[in-house]
Write a protein that holds these residues in place. Structure first.
Motif, PDB file in Angstrom:
ATOM      1  N   ALA A 194      40.258  40.710  39.268  1.00 35.80           N
ATOM      2  CA  ALA A 194      41.134  41.411  40.212  1.00 35.80           C
ATOM      3  C   ALA A 194      42.434  40.643  40.416  1.00 35.80           C
ATOM      4  O   ALA A 194      43.515  41.245  40.457  1.00 35.80           O
ATOM      5  CB  ALA A 194      40.421  41.619  41.547  1.00 35.80           C
ATOM      6  N   ARG A 199      34.945  51.548  36.413  1.00 36.31           N
ATOM      7  CA  ARG A 199      35.635  50.524  37.199  1.00 36.31           C
ATOM      8  C   ARG A 199      36.431  51.241  38.277  1.00 36.31           C
ATOM      9  O   ARG A 199      37.187  52.174  37.995  1.00 36.31           O
ATOM     10  CB  ARG A 199      36.551  49.695  36.304  1.00 36.31           C
ATOM     11  CG  ARG A 199      37.197  48.540  37.035  1.00 36.31           C
ATOM     12  CD  ARG A 199      37.833  47.554  36.104  1.00 36.31           C
ATOM     13  NE  ARG A 199      38.965  48.154  35.426  1.00 36.31           N
ATOM     14  CZ  ARG A 199      39.942  47.459  34.857  1.00 36.31           C
ATOM     15  NH1 ARG A 199      39.901  46.147  34.848  1.00 36.31           N
ATOM     16  NH2 ARG A 199      40.930  48.078  34.265  1.00 36.31           N
ATOM     17  N   LEU A 221      39.192  50.800  41.279  1.00 35.60           N
ATOM     18  CA  LEU A 221      40.250  49.919  41.768  1.00 35.60           C
ATOM     19  C   LEU A 221      40.743  50.432  43.112  1.00 35.60           C
ATOM     20  O   LEU A 221      40.994  51.628  43.271  1.00 35.60           O
ATOM     21  CB  LEU A 221      41.407  49.854  40.777  1.00 35.60           C
ATOM     22  CG  LEU A 221      41.068  49.277  39.405  1.00 35.60           C
ATOM     23  CD1 LEU A 221      42.269  49.334  38.491  1.00 35.60           C
ATOM     24  CD2 LEU A 221      40.550  47.864  39.518  1.00 35.60           C
ATOM     25  N   CYS A 262      38.459  45.133  42.965  1.00 35.73           N
ATOM     26  CA  CYS A 262      37.898  45.713  41.758  1.00 35.73           C
ATOM     27  C   CYS A 262      36.379  45.798  41.901  1.00 35.73           C
ATOM     28  O   CYS A 262      35.724  44.806  42.226  1.00 35.73           O
ATOM     29  CB  CYS A 262      38.278  44.838  40.566  1.00 35.73           C
ATOM     30  SG  CYS A 262      37.737  45.474  38.990  1.00 35.73           S
ATOM     31  N   LEU A 270      44.421  43.879  45.715  1.00 36.12           N
ATOM     32  CA  LEU A 270      43.659  44.744  44.834  1.00 36.12           C
ATOM     33  C   LEU A 270      42.202  44.312  44.868  1.00 36.12           C
ATOM     34  O   LEU A 270      41.907  43.120  44.833  1.00 36.12           O
ATOM     35  CB  LEU A 270      44.208  44.631  43.405  1.00 36.12           C
ATOM     36  CG  LEU A 270      43.544  45.497  42.349  1.00 36.12           C
ATOM     37  CD1 LEU A 270      44.599  46.051  41.416  1.00 36.12           C
ATOM     38  CD2 LEU A 270      42.539  44.711  41.557  1.00 36.12           C
ATOM     39  N   GLU A 317      31.088  43.960  43.462  1.00 40.08           N
ATOM     40  CA  GLU A 317      32.415  43.367  43.657  1.00 40.08           C
ATOM     41  C   GLU A 317      32.261  41.859  43.722  1.00 40.08           C
ATOM     42  O   GLU A 317      31.370  41.337  44.393  1.00 40.08           O
ATOM     43  CB  GLU A 317      33.027  43.877  44.965  1.00 40.08           C
ATOM     44  CG  GLU A 317      34.368  43.266  45.284  1.00 40.08           C
ATOM     45  CD  GLU A 317      34.892  43.660  46.655  1.00 40.08           C
ATOM     46  OE1 GLU A 317      36.126  43.640  46.838  1.00 40.08           O
ATOM     47  OE2 GLU A 317      34.083  43.959  47.564  1.00 40.08           O
ATOM     48  N   VAL A 328      46.989  50.782  34.107  1.00 36.97           N
ATOM     49  CA  VAL A 328      45.614  50.272  33.995  1.00 36.97           C
ATOM     50  C   VAL A 328      44.856  50.999  32.899  1.00 36.97           C
ATOM     51  O   VAL A 328      44.120  50.375  32.120  1.00 36.97           O
ATOM     52  CB  VAL A 328      44.884  50.387  35.344  1.00 36.97           C
ATOM     53  CG1 VAL A 328      43.400  50.112  35.201  1.00 36.97           C
ATOM     54  CG2 VAL A 328      45.503  49.448  36.361  1.00 36.97           C
TER      55      VAL A 328
END
Length: 139
Positions: free
Chosen positions: A17, A117, A119, A38, A36, A8, A137
């Motif tokens: 993000a 990925r 989220l 990511c 958010l 991250e 997304v």
């Protein structure tokens, strides 16, 4: 042995993000979305302990701008979390690039690497909001 790590970006370096959060807010306008996070998830197989540690700090992350979590995510209580990843047979450029770099680093065989990925949506979101964001997304 398959090892899993999550990477991250640190605050201030989390441009992806921030941009994704702004896109979601602009396109879907979910009322309760406050933030958010990511994460890039990597599953790596075929590395020794020493090679894994070297790859973790040089290929998968940049220690001065990334947080790295081994095997599990940090506590994400209060977040709605989902993952996106390539289907079997689809080309995963991130995983392929990582595997090529590891092969160069170790002068060994091409390792097995998969990526995804993750989220994490912060805020009071309905299930419908989460599903809409996930569809946005993915597409």
């Amino acid at each position: 042995m398959v090892r899993r790590l999550y990477v991250e970006k640190r605050p201030g370096f989390d441009v992806e993000a921030s941009h994704l959060l702004e896109d979601i807010r602009t396109s879907l306008a979910p009322k309760g979305l406050r933030g958010l996070r990511c994460f890039n998830r990597y599953d790596v197989e075929g590395l020794s302990d020493a090679d894994y540690e070297r790859a973790k700090a040089t290929i998968f992350s940049e220690p001065n701008i990334d947080f790295v979590y081994d095997e599990s995510l940090p506590d994400l209580s209060g977040y709605s979390v989902f993952a996106t990843e390539y289907l079997p047979g689809q080309y995963d450029q991130r995983a392929d690039s990582a595997a090529q770099c590891i092969q160069l680093l170790t002068s060994g065989e091409y390792p097995a690497v998969a990526s995804a990925r993750i989220l994490a949506l912060e805020g009071e979101l309905s299930q419908e909001d989460v599903l809409r964001i996930r569809a946005f997304v993915i597409n």
